[in-house]
Design an enzyme around this catalytic site. Structure first.
Site, mmCIF file in Angstrom:
data_model
loop_
_atom_site.group_PDB
_atom_site.id
_atom_site.type_symbol
_atom_site.label_atom_id
_atom_site.label_comp_id
_atom_site.label_asym_id
_atom_site.label_seq_id
_atom_site.Cartn_x
_atom_site.Cartn_y
_atom_site.Cartn_z
ATOM 1 N N ALA A 120 0.956 -1.373 -0.050
ATOM 2 C CA ALA A 120 -0.119 0.072 0.031
ATOM 3 C C ALA A 120 1.006 1.615 -0.015
ATOM 4 O O ALA A 120 0.238 2.411 -0.125
ATOM 5 C CB ALA A 120 -1.047 -0.267 1.713
ATOM 6 N N HIS A 216 -0.550 6.292 5.078
ATOM 7 C CA HIS A 216 0.775 5.868 4.865
ATOM 8 C C HIS A 216 1.488 7.451 4.142
ATOM 9 O O HIS A 216 1.412 7.985 4.086
ATOM 10 C CB HIS A 216 1.366 5.295 4.321
ATOM 11 C CG HIS A 216 0.044 3.916 3.863
ATOM 12 N ND1 HIS A 216 0.939 2.902 4.805
ATOM 13 C CD2 HIS A 216 -1.090 3.348 3.349
ATOM 14 C CE1 HIS A 216 -0.983 2.080 5.411
ATOM 15 N NE2 HIS A 216 -0.999 2.234 4.008
#
Length: 263
Positions: A120, A216
């Site tokens: 991801a 993230h």
């Protein structure tokens, strides 16, 4: 392109859809005895579903994909590579365990390729390139909703029910994070392998009730300059610990193995 999948759960189901759109076909699934009936019900009748590695390997897939978790990778990864199969892995965090990393690298040196996708996280190509010039610092920050941390060590570090603002509950090295949070920190391991390694990569994990997905943040500086990349990834409906980008990244890595033009 024939694909053998090690472990068939929510990740495997999401991966299968993307692989089939890309022209690949799952021909075999390897799992634990207790999970075989569920996998058989989810997969076409012509897919070999088994708990026996020899029967799984006998289908001769072009590539194997691991979605079985850390223990599944430790158990099956080295022998898949030693048998000459290329192996794309989801449970990258398992490599934070030094003996596991050594076993996989040794098997890959003599057999198939070990392929580590970005998952991801974006920017690992730039981070890996920057490493060639020298990196001074790499830091990764994860922000996930409190519910994404349930069932993990976070429950002993922070009151997930009482979190009302973004809260850091862990700061440490990538190795510590990957080993303590095996279901949440595979991107930490991928960033470490692309950059400064498990012991020099710094990590912060946050429970954040304001995020609508998994956030993230990757930051790095070195001779190349500075890098800062943020990703807000939607989660898998069946597993909020995992971003939808994770199976998409796995599929990309698998399909690229047989592409003549690779981007």
């Amino acid at each position: 392109m024939k694909v053998g999948i090690i472990g068939y759960g929510a990740m495997g189901a999401a991966l299968r859809e993307t692989l089939e759109e890309g022209g690949a076909k799952i021909v075999a699934a390897l799992g634990r005895e207790a999970s075989l009936e569920t996998a058989k019900a989810a997969l076409p009748d012509d897919v070999t579903v088994t708990a026996d590695f020899a029967a799984f390997a006998a289908t001769r897939p072009d590539v194997m994909v691991e979605c079985a978790g850390h223990e599944g990778l430790r158990q099956h990864g080295p022998r898949a590579l030693a048998a000459g199969f290329d192996l794309v892995i989801a449970s990258v965090g398992a490599l934070a365990d030094a003996p596991t990393e050594a076993a996989l690298r040794e098997a890959a040196a003599k057999g198939g390729r070990l392929v580590i996708p970005a998952g991801a996280l974006a920017g690992l190509d730039a981070l890996s390139a920057a490493r060639r010039a020298g990196l001074d610092e790499v830091r990764y920050v994860s922000r996930k909703a409190p519910r994404a941390w349930r069932g993990t060590a976070a429950e002993t570090m922070v009151d997930l029910d009482g979190v009302t603002a973004p809260t850091i509950f862990f700061e440490g090295t990538a190795r510590e994070a990957a080993l303590a949070f095996p279901q949440n920190a595979n991107v930490v391991a991928a960033a470490s392998l692309a950059g400064l390694g498990f012991d020099a990569t710094q990590v912060a994990l946050m429970a954040d009730p304001t995020v609508t997905g998994n956030r993230h943040l990757l930051e790095a500086r070195g001779a190349f300059g500075e890098l800062s990349i943020s990703v807000l990834a939607r989660t898998l409906p069946a597993n909020p610990k995992t971003s939808w980008l994770a199976p998409l990244s796995l599929a990309r890595a698998v399909l690229n193995l047989h592409e003549r033009v690779v981007v």
